[in-house]
Motif scaffolding. Structure first.
Motif, PDB file in Angstrom:
ATOM      1  N   LEU A   1       0.834  -1.209   0.000  1.00  0.00           N
ATOM      2  CA  LEU A   1       0.000   0.000   0.000  1.00  0.00           C
ATOM      3  C   LEU A   1       0.870   1.261   0.000  1.00  0.00           C
ATOM      4  N   ILE A   2       1.908   1.264   0.840  1.00  0.00           N
ATOM      5  CA  ILE A   2       2.802   2.423   0.865  1.00  0.00           C
ATOM      6  C   ILE A   2       3.440   2.619  -0.502  1.00  0.00           C
ATOM      7  N   GLY A   3       3.828   1.505  -1.139  1.00  0.00           N
ATOM      8  CA  GLY A   3       4.430   1.593  -2.461  1.00  0.00           C
ATOM      9  C   GLY A   3       3.525   2.236  -3.482  1.00  0.00           C
ATOM     10  N   ARG A   4       2.210   2.050  -3.342  1.00  0.00           N
ATOM     11  CA  ARG A   4       1.264   2.675  -4.280  1.00  0.00           C
ATOM     12  C   ARG A   4       1.094   4.166  -4.013  1.00  0.00           C
TER      13      ARG A   4
ATOM     14  N   PRO B   1       6.854  10.359  -5.577  1.00  0.00           N
ATOM     15  CA  PRO B   1       8.198  10.215  -6.164  1.00  0.00           C
ATOM     16  C   PRO B   1       9.251  10.882  -5.286  1.00  0.00           C
ATOM     17  N   GLY B   2      10.381  10.200  -5.108  1.00  0.00           N
ATOM     18  CA  GLY B   2      11.421  10.713  -4.228  1.00  0.00           C
ATOM     19  C   GLY B   2      11.154  10.454  -2.768  1.00  0.00           C
ATOM     20  N   GLY B   3      10.067   9.727  -2.473  1.00  0.00           N
ATOM     21  CA  GLY B   3       9.682   9.471  -1.083  1.00  0.00           C
ATOM     22  C   GLY B   3      10.594   8.466  -0.400  1.00  0.00           C
ATOM     23  N   ARG B   4      10.590   8.511   0.939  1.00  0.00           N
ATOM     24  CA  ARG B   4      11.463   7.674   1.754  1.00  0.00           C
ATOM     25  C   ARG B   4      10.655   6.791   2.703  1.00  0.00           C
ATOM     26  N   ILE B   5      11.117   5.559   2.873  1.00  0.00           N
ATOM     27  CA  ILE B   5      10.541   4.642   3.857  1.00  0.00           C
ATOM     28  C   ILE B   5      11.658   4.217   4.800  1.00  0.00           C
ATOM     29  N   VAL B   6      11.411   4.280   6.099  1.00  0.00           N
ATOM     30  CA  VAL B   6      12.398   3.865   7.089  1.00  0.00           C
ATOM     31  C   VAL B   6      11.756   2.834   8.008  1.00  0.00           C
ATOM     32  N   ILE B   7      12.443   1.683   8.176  1.00  0.00           N
ATOM     33  CA  ILE B   7      11.915   0.592   8.995  1.00  0.00           C
ATOM     34  C   ILE B   7      13.016   0.104   9.928  1.00  0.00           C
ATOM     35  N   PRO B   8      12.825   0.212  11.249  1.00  0.00           N
ATOM     36  CA  PRO B   8      13.757  -0.435  12.175  1.00  0.00           C
ATOM     37  C   PRO B   8      13.339  -1.897  12.355  1.00  0.00           C
ATOM     38  N   ALA B   9      14.259  -2.810  12.065  1.00  0.00           N
ATOM     39  CA  ALA B   9      13.962  -4.249  12.172  1.00  0.00           C
ATOM     40  C   ALA B   9      14.803  -4.852  13.278  1.00  0.00           C
TER      41      ALA B   9
ATOM     42  N   LEU C   1      10.604  -4.413  -0.602  1.00  0.00           N
ATOM     43  CA  LEU C   1      10.940  -3.073  -1.079  1.00  0.00           C
ATOM     44  C   LEU C   1      11.726  -3.131  -2.386  1.00  0.00           C
ATOM     45  N   GLY C   2      12.621  -4.112  -2.497  1.00  0.00           N
ATOM     46  CA  GLY C   2      13.351  -4.265  -3.746  1.00  0.00           C
ATOM     47  C   GLY C   2      12.440  -4.617  -4.899  1.00  0.00           C
ATOM     48  N   SER C   3      11.456  -5.497  -4.654  1.00  0.00           N
ATOM     49  CA  SER C   3      10.523  -5.884  -5.714  1.00  0.00           C
ATOM     50  C   SER C   3       9.621  -4.728  -6.146  1.00  0.00           C
ATOM     51  N   LEU C   4       9.447  -3.749  -5.267  1.00  0.00           N
ATOM     52  CA  LEU C   4       8.623  -2.582  -5.586  1.00  0.00           C
ATOM     53  C   LEU C   4       9.424  -1.487  -6.295  1.00  0.00           C
ATOM     54  N   GLY C   5      10.699  -1.735  -6.523  1.00  0.00           N
ATOM     55  CA  GLY C   5      11.510  -0.784  -7.268  1.00  0.00           C
ATOM     56  C   GLY C   5      12.216   0.253  -6.430  1.00  0.00           C
ATOM     57  N   PHE C   6      12.268   0.054  -5.121  1.00  0.00           N
ATOM     58  CA  PHE C   6      12.956   0.997  -4.238  1.00  0.00           C
ATOM     59  C   PHE C   6      14.447   0.657  -4.155  1.00  0.00           C
ATOM     60  N   SER C   7      15.256   1.670  -4.007  1.00  0.00           N
ATOM     61  CA  SER C   7      16.647   1.447  -3.618  1.00  0.00           C
ATOM     62  C   SER C   7      16.674   1.326  -2.100  1.00  0.00           C
ATOM     63  N   VAL C   8      17.396   0.325  -1.601  1.00  0.00           N
ATOM     64  CA  VAL C   8      17.353   0.019  -0.168  1.00  0.00           C
ATOM     65  C   VAL C   8      18.772   0.005   0.396  1.00  0.00           C
ATOM     66  N   ALA C   9      18.942   0.696   1.528  1.00  0.00           N
ATOM     67  CA  ALA C   9      20.203   0.655   2.260  1.00  0.00           C
ATOM     68  C   ALA C   9      19.917   0.162   3.671  1.00  0.00           C
ATOM     69  N   VAL C  10      20.836  -0.618   4.228  1.00  0.00           N
ATOM     70  CA  VAL C  10      20.662  -1.176   5.567  1.00  0.00           C
ATOM     71  C   VAL C  10      21.823  -0.741   6.444  1.00  0.00           C
TER      72      VAL C  10
ATOM     73  N   ALA D   1      16.492   1.830   5.049  1.00  0.00           N
ATOM     74  CA  ALA D   1      16.122   3.135   4.475  1.00  0.00           C
ATOM     75  C   ALA D   1      15.929   2.943   2.979  1.00  0.00           C
ATOM     76  N   ALA D   2      14.698   3.057   2.533  1.00  0.00           N
ATOM     77  CA  ALA D   2      14.365   2.842   1.120  1.00  0.00           C
ATOM     78  C   ALA D   2      13.911   4.156   0.497  1.00  0.00           C
ATOM     79  N   GLU D   3      14.207   4.321  -0.787  1.00  0.00           N
ATOM     80  CA  GLU D   3      13.830   5.565  -1.468  1.00  0.00           C
ATOM     81  C   GLU D   3      13.261   5.246  -2.835  1.00  0.00           C
ATOM     82  N   ARG D   4      12.163   5.907  -3.150  1.00  0.00           N
ATOM     83  CA  ARG D   4      11.562   5.767  -4.479  1.00  0.00           C
ATOM     84  C   ARG D   4      12.243   6.730  -5.435  1.00  0.00           C
ATOM     85  N   PRO D   5      12.660   6.278  -6.607  1.00  0.00           N
ATOM     86  CA  PRO D   5      13.313   7.200  -7.554  1.00  0.00           C
ATOM     87  C   PRO D   5      12.399   8.354  -7.929  1.00  0.00           C
TER      88      PRO D   5
END
Length: 405
Positions: free
Chosen positions: A336-339, A343-351, A364-373, A400-404
């Motif tokens: 849902l967040i991916g939809r 554009p340029g939005g950020r998602i942050v998840i503490p796991a 997040l990778g399958s949704l096309g986000f760049s992901v850094a851990v 930390a994921a970011e939508r292009p």
């Protein structure tokens, strides 16, 4: 042929307060536009008059349909200060509009107070919600607020008292610059019972030396939270790094999912008071603590009880999302967040677990986000007799994921 538009600022003293250029513009107008009060100052005007009954967009369209006419629009005070001038200039083009300002009610108010105003803040609740007003006022030692018939001085006083902002006193100016002018100073308690002319503005001035300041990385113990079940709060070290990854910017929308005490929302707002925050928390007790923290830290944001992704439908589309808890609904939530993420939005998840890290990273990778851990592994000092030891905290993986763009 282009339409010629002159926007003339006018005060409560009417035509008597206008200078030669403004009077000449009105006298040469083919069409005079204004509210009932402003047009009443020129009852002898022989040309066509338009009453401002509709919005600015409709007025701009009507102006464009009268090519060749000289149209004069009357506006209160300085038309480019929370006024119609800026909107018309944007819609018609700055080359099509000339502005003759009058002394604004704001200038009159500070003159009556005898206070300099270059360091003041300026806000408006005219036709707007009070949401977020507490944190925007709290950043200033003196701040002027334009009111309306709904958000009266009394309503504003009740609002500030609800957030414990008792160090402010208020100056209310009514019909400033005109023959019916009156003004005065009030405590917030006095203002709650006052009745004021609809043409008013309020200036809040903080008592010297009283200004609550919270630096980045508020101590965990400063937040109201469940006891003895602490640990649900996003710890200070993780919170600071999460905020760095969220990068809140002026005017953006932040979602805080699984908000618990609201610590991330609150610190984000304290960093950027113009942020619009929407928080959701499933636990009623935690939500009560969150509301306590809202008032403690003077942050006014939307907070609802619910289990995401249910309950997010009414939230504005986000620029940034913090997922503090997913309630077992991580795949549906991230989809849902991916939809909806801009554009340029950020998602942050503490796991806290490897399983959550792997699942979130894959989705997040399958949704096309760049992901850094980032692995956050910290320790805090603890006294032991007359010595000091370090007590390790649970390691946390920060995604930390970011939508292009």
């Amino acid at each position: 042929m282009k339409t010629k538009v002159t926007i003339v600022g006018i005060g409560d003293d009417g035509a008597e307060g206008l200078g030669p250029a403004a009077l000449a513009a009105v006298e040469s107008a083919d069409i005079l536009v204004g509210g009932s009060r402003q047009l009443g100052f020129f009852s002898n005007f022989s040309g066509e008059t338009w009453r401002m009954d509709s919005g600015v967009s409709a007025l701009a369209e009507r102006i464009l349909s009268h090519a060749g006419d000289h149209i004069v629009v009357l506006a209160s005070g300085d038309p480019l200060f929370f006024g119609i001038g800026g909107v018309l200039a944007k819609k018609l083009g700055p080359d099509a509009v000339s502005v003759i300002p009058a002394v604004s009610s704001m200038q009159w108010a500070f003159a009556r107070m005898g206070l300099a105003w270059q360091d003041a803040g300026f806000l408006s609740v005219h036709g707007r919600s009070l949401d977020g007003l507490a944190q925007r006022i709290n950043r200033y030692d003196k701040v002027a607020v334009l009111t309306d018939d709904v958000h009266t001085p009394a309503v504003l006083a009740h609002y500030l008292l609800d957030f414990g902002m008792t160090e402010y006193r208020a100056f209310v100016g009514e019909r400033l610059g005109g023959p019916a002018e009156q003004s005065g100073w009030y405590s917030l308690e006095e203002m709650t019972g006052g009745t004021f002319d609809p043409l008013n503005l309020v200036i809040f001035v903080r008592d010297p030396g009283i200004r609550p300041v919270w630096a980045l990385g508020i101590d965990d113990e400063a937040f109201s939270q469940r006891k003895p079940d602490r640990g649900l709060i996003t710890k200070r070290e993780v919170r600071v790094m999460a905020l760095s990854a969220l990068r809140p910017k002026p005017g953006e929308v932040l979602w805080d999912i699984g908000a618990c005490t609201g610590s991330v929302s609150i610190e984000a707002i304290l960093l950027e008071p113009t942020l619009s925050v929407y928080a959701i928390e499933k636990n009623a007790e935690d939500l009560n603590h969150l509301r306590t923290n809202q008032r403690r830290f003077r942050t006014d944001f939307v907070a609802v009880q619910g289990r995401a992704p249910d309950g997010l439908e009414s939230f504005a589309d986000p620029d940034a999302v913090f997922v503090g808890g997913s309630g077992g609904e991580l795949p549906a939530l991230l989809e849902l967040i991916g939809r909806r993420l801009k554009p340029g939005g950020r998602i942050v998840i503490p796991a806290a677990t490897l399983e959550t890290l792997a699942r979130a990273h894959q989705i997040l990778g399958s949704l096309g986000f760049s992901v850094a851990v980032t692995l956050i592994q910290t320790a805090r000092s603890r006294p032991i007799l007359d010595l000091t030891r370090l007590e390790g905290m649970n390691p946390v993986f920060l995604l930390a994921a970011e939508r292009p763009s």
